[in-house]
Design an enzyme around this catalytic site. Structure first.
Site, PDB file in Angstrom:
ATOM      1  N   ARG A   1       0.858  -1.207   0.000  1.00 18.17           N
ATOM      2  CA  ARG A   1       0.000   0.000   0.000  1.00 18.17           C
ATOM      3  C   ARG A   1       0.888   1.250   0.000  1.00 18.17           C
ATOM      4  O   ARG A   1       0.639   2.211  -0.714  1.00 18.17           O
ATOM      5  CB  ARG A   1      -0.944  -0.006   1.226  1.00 18.17           C
TER       6      ARG A   1
ATOM      7  N   LYS B   1     -12.136  14.245   5.876  1.00 17.53           N
ATOM      8  CA  LYS B   1     -13.275  13.711   5.117  1.00 17.53           C
ATOM      9  C   LYS B   1     -14.084  12.743   5.971  1.00 17.53           C
ATOM     10  O   LYS B   1     -13.514  11.986   6.769  1.00 17.53           O
ATOM     11  CB  LYS B   1     -12.779  12.968   3.868  1.00 17.53           C
TER      12      LYS B   1
ATOM     13  N   GLU C   1     -19.381  14.627   3.035  1.00 16.01           N
ATOM     14  CA  GLU C   1     -19.687  13.733   1.906  1.00 16.01           C
ATOM     15  C   GLU C   1     -20.915  12.874   2.170  1.00 16.01           C
ATOM     16  O   GLU C   1     -20.812  11.797   2.762  1.00 16.01           O
ATOM     17  CB  GLU C   1     -18.476  12.825   1.603  1.00 16.01           C
TER      18      GLU C   1
ATOM     19  N   LYS D   1     -18.833  17.226  -0.707  1.00 19.37           N
ATOM     20  CA  LYS D   1     -18.443  16.192  -1.682  1.00 19.37           C
ATOM     21  C   LYS D   1     -19.670  15.355  -2.013  1.00 19.37           C
ATOM     22  O   LYS D   1     -19.971  14.366  -1.330  1.00 19.37           O
ATOM     23  CB  LYS D   1     -17.323  15.323  -1.089  1.00 19.37           C
TER      24      LYS D   1
HETATM   25  P1  13P Z   1     -14.449   7.685  -5.839  1.00 14.76           P
HETATM   26  O1  13P Z   1     -14.130   8.912  -6.644  1.00 14.76           O
HETATM   27  O2  13P Z   1     -13.721   6.458  -6.269  1.00 14.76           O
HETATM   28  O3  13P Z   1     -15.927   7.492  -5.658  1.00 14.76           O
HETATM   29  O4  13P Z   1     -13.868   7.938  -4.376  1.00 14.76           O
HETATM   30  C1  13P Z   1     -14.078   9.153  -3.796  1.00 14.76           C
HETATM   31  C2  13P Z   1     -14.127   8.984  -2.349  1.00 14.76           C
HETATM   32  O5  13P Z   1     -13.256   9.409  -1.647  1.00 14.76           O
HETATM   33  C3  13P Z   1     -15.288   8.297  -1.753  1.00 14.76           C
HETATM   34  O6  13P Z   1     -15.324   8.583  -0.387  1.00 14.76           O
END
Ligand code: 13P
Length: 339
Positions: free
Chosen positions: A46, A136, A177, A219
């Site tokens: 990773r 996030k 998000e 987001k």
């Molecule tokens: P994706 O753009 O692959 O959907 O991932 C964005 C993300 O951080 C989801 O939490």
């Protein structure tokens, strides 16, 4: 709460031509993605993949911040520099995923609540000391027969708002998000309606918790028909419905909207963003990206192929997608640039 610091960091993340790289896949998700391309998952694989990605020359012109997972925040580049320090040296803000994942919501089969509020203040404080300037938290909303329930929407909205207020208290710009998933057979109008509901609930909860909206980013998903819906809409309709939904359900003093890609193809994710930015009037926020898969999928696959040139080729893949999405920020992307 230092509102000036928050507002400055938020605007730097979505400065013209810039967006966010989501490289915060949890250890479980990243391990699955590595295994899917034939690489044995481990802390070292990773690290090695991400260190290569983040050593790409020049990506900082398209990326104002990179979201990291806790493990990566504590790992180093190949030269021994800590990953957050390497980002800062390029003028890129380190960010951190602070939720602990979406868990089953009690009594609501098929629905999720995102956890991670316990101890969040202390974790945010530590991440700030390590150089993080944003965070996030992802809520997951699934559309299906009779869902989402009011309980799912209100609990997730409440958690997002509590997360955002704690982050801001600790100096981190919260990326809020609430993701309405693409999985399902629903049409685009249903996606629009559910997205509108969760946005309304989330911003009402943010208001109640005292979240400083000019120091936060949203987001969201785009407005798209479910994967299994026979009636898919055009790219132009995705762009128009997405901008319309945001215009009616997102506070206009929010500095930026950074979309997730959610399983869209690389080209769809770029084309949709490009079209939205071509719709000149009516949106007060920066319209940008916080893509995970749409920035990384090909870079990961190429890196996994191994061999002498795969590291450089993987970086080229990432640099290309970053450039394409950076152009889409101003509506200047076109298909022929993909060649
Ligand atoms: P994706 O753009 O692959 O959907 O991932 C964005 C993300 O951080 C989801 O939490």
């Amino acid at each position: 709460m230092d509102t000036g610091l928050l507002e400055r960091a938020a605007s730097e993340l979505v400065a013209p031509g810039k967006g966010v790289l989501a490289a915060d896949e949890s250890n479980g998700t990243m391990s699955k993605r590595l295994a899917a391309v034939g690489v044995e998952p481990s802390a070292e694989t990773r690290r090695s993949y991400r260190a290569n990605l983040l050593a790409t020359v020049g990506y900082e012109s398209a990326v104002g911040g990179v979201i990291l997972f806790d493990e990566t925040m504590r790992q180093s580049m190949d030269d021994g520099t800590s990953i957050p320090d390497a980002l800062i040296a390029r003028g890129v803000h380190p960010g951190i995923k602070v939720d602990t994942g979406a868990k089953d919501l009690a009594h609501r089969p098929g629905e999720k609540i995102t956890e991670g509020l316990d101890g969040l203040r202390e974790r945010c404080s530590e991440y700030f000391q390590m150089g993080a300037r944003f965070a996030k938290w992802r809520a997951v909303i699934k559309i299906g027969d009779g869902i989402p329930s009011a309980a799912c929407l209100s609990t997730n909205a409440h958690a997002l708002a509590r997360y955002a207020s704690i982050c801001q208290e600790q100096g981190l710009v919260p990326i809020i998000e609430p993701e309405v998933l693409m999985e399902g057979s629903h049409d685009a109008q249903r996606c629009y309606d559910v997205t509108a509901e969760i946005l309304d609930a989330t911003f009402a909860a943010c208001d109640e918790q005292g979240v400083h909206i000019p120091g936060a980013l949203l987001k969201p998903n785009m407005i798209i028909a479910g994967n299994d819906c026979a009636n898919q809409i055009s790219r132009e309709e995705v762009a128009r419905m997405s901008v319309d939904c945001l215009t009616n359900h997102v506070p206009h003093d929010l500095p930026g909207v950074v979309f997730l890609s959610g399983g869209q193809s690389d080209e769809d994710a770029t084309a949709h963003l490009n079209l939205m930015n071509q719709i000149g009037a009516g949106h007060p926020w920066q319209l940008s990206y916080s893509y995970g898969r749409a920035l990384q999928a090909h870079a990961l696959k190429t890196w996994a192929e191994g061999g002498a040139d795969s590291s450089a080729a993987s970086q080229d893949m990432f640099a290309h997608r970053a450039k394409m999405n950076s152009l889409a920020r101003s509506g200047d992307w076109s298909l022929d640039l993909e060649a």
